[in-house]
Design a protein around this motif. Structure first.
Motif, PDB file in Angstrom:
ATOM      1  N   LYS A   3       0.785  -1.339   0.030  1.00 42.53           N
ATOM      2  CA  LYS A   3       0.019  -0.085   0.058  1.00 42.53           C
ATOM      3  C   LYS A   3       0.831   1.038   0.133  1.00 42.53           C
ATOM      4  CE  LYS A   3      -4.303   1.314   2.230  1.00 42.53           C
ATOM      5  NZ  LYS A   3      -5.166   1.252   3.113  1.00 42.53           N
ATOM      6  N   ARG A  10       1.555   6.873  -6.873  1.00 43.79           N
ATOM      7  CA  ARG A  10       0.460   7.849  -7.055  1.00 43.79           C
ATOM      8  C   ARG A  10       1.181   9.327  -6.841  1.00 43.79           C
ATOM      9  NH1 ARG A  10      -2.676  11.008  -4.712  1.00 43.79           N
ATOM     10  NH2 ARG A  10      -2.204  10.493  -2.667  1.00 43.79           N
ATOM     11  N   TYR A  65      -6.657   4.778 -13.348  1.00 42.58           N
ATOM     12  CA  TYR A  65      -6.509   3.726 -12.564  1.00 42.58           C
ATOM     13  C   TYR A  65      -6.864   3.783 -11.052  1.00 42.58           C
ATOM     14  CZ  TYR A  65      -4.263  -0.277 -10.050  1.00 42.58           C
ATOM     15  OH  TYR A  65      -4.113  -1.022  -9.135  1.00 42.58           O
ATOM     16  N   PHE A  66      -6.262   4.913 -10.568  1.00 38.18           N
ATOM     17  CA  PHE A  66      -6.288   5.171  -9.268  1.00 38.18           C
ATOM     18  C   PHE A  66      -7.805   5.630  -8.759  1.00 38.18           C
ATOM     19  CE2 PHE A  66      -1.669   5.225  -9.013  1.00 38.18           C
ATOM     20  CZ  PHE A  66      -1.424   4.357  -8.007  1.00 38.18           C
ATOM     21  N   SER A  69      -9.859   2.505  -8.833  1.00 39.23           N
ATOM     22  CA  SER A  69      -9.534   1.389  -7.852  1.00 39.23           C
ATOM     23  C   SER A  69     -10.095   1.866  -6.514  1.00 39.23           C
ATOM     24  CB  SER A  69      -7.847   1.425  -7.470  1.00 39.23           C
ATOM     25  OG  SER A  69      -7.338   2.402  -7.382  1.00 39.23           O
ATOM     26  N   LYS A  70      -9.948   3.351  -6.173  1.00 38.43           N
ATOM     27  CA  LYS A  70     -10.782   4.109  -5.308  1.00 38.43           C
ATOM     28  C   LYS A  70     -12.117   4.019  -5.033  1.00 38.43           C
ATOM     29  CE  LYS A  70     -11.135   8.411  -2.741  1.00 38.43           C
ATOM     30  NZ  LYS A  70     -11.048   9.831  -2.718  1.00 38.43           N
ATOM     31  N   ARG A  72     -13.676   1.144  -6.438  1.00 29.43           N
ATOM     32  CA  ARG A  72     -13.999  -0.121  -6.236  1.00 29.43           C
ATOM     33  C   ARG A  72     -13.615  -0.473  -4.691  1.00 29.43           C
ATOM     34  NH1 ARG A  72     -10.727  -3.433 -10.972  1.00 29.43           N
ATOM     35  NH2 ARG A  72     -12.212  -2.749 -12.687  1.00 29.43           N
ATOM     36  N   SER A  73     -12.715   0.124  -3.910  1.00 27.56           N
ATOM     37  CA  SER A  73     -12.427  -0.075  -2.752  1.00 27.56           C
ATOM     38  C   SER A  73     -13.559   0.460  -2.032  1.00 27.56           C
ATOM     39  CB  SER A  73     -11.066   0.479  -2.134  1.00 27.56           C
ATOM     40  OG  SER A  73     -11.165   1.881  -2.274  1.00 27.56           O
ATOM     41  N   LYS A  76     -16.448  -1.946  -2.198  1.00 29.50           N
ATOM     42  CA  LYS A  76     -15.942  -3.099  -1.417  1.00 29.50           C
ATOM     43  C   LYS A  76     -16.249  -3.056   0.091  1.00 29.50           C
ATOM     44  CE  LYS A  76     -12.457  -5.689  -2.642  1.00 29.50           C
ATOM     45  NZ  LYS A  76     -11.184  -6.100  -2.897  1.00 29.50           N
TER      46      LYS A  76
END
Length: 81
Positions: A3, A10, A65-66, A69-70, A72-73, A76
């Motif tokens: 992480k 990033r 991408y970031f 992914s943010k 998605r998290s 989740k």
């Protein structure tokens, strides 16, 4: 990847367009202010803008991408609670 490593990537990718802009401005000052440009002015302008354009084009997929992914998290974490 860890992480912390992703966070460092990033951060470094975020400053890339600004670094490219700084280098492009230095090239503009050098070519147009110090040495002077002969006939193909458009080629000199394109050459000077190349660092900014290149770094920005590289930054866009990393930014997307970031961003994805943010999201998605976040989804989740909502599903787990």
């Amino acid at each position: 990847m860890g992480k912390e490593m992703m966070e460092n990537f990033r951060k470094s990718a975020t400053i890339m367009p600004f670094v490219g802009l700084f280098v492009s401005l230095l090239l503009f000052v050098y070519f147009f202010g110090i040495t002077g440009v002969e006939e193909p002015v458009w080629a000199a302008v394109l050459y000077c803008a190349l660092p900014f354009l290149g770094y920005t084009i590289f930054y866009l997929p990393v930014y997307i991408y970031f961003k994805v992914s943010k999201k998605r998290s976040i989804h989740k974490n909502e599903e787990q609670t």
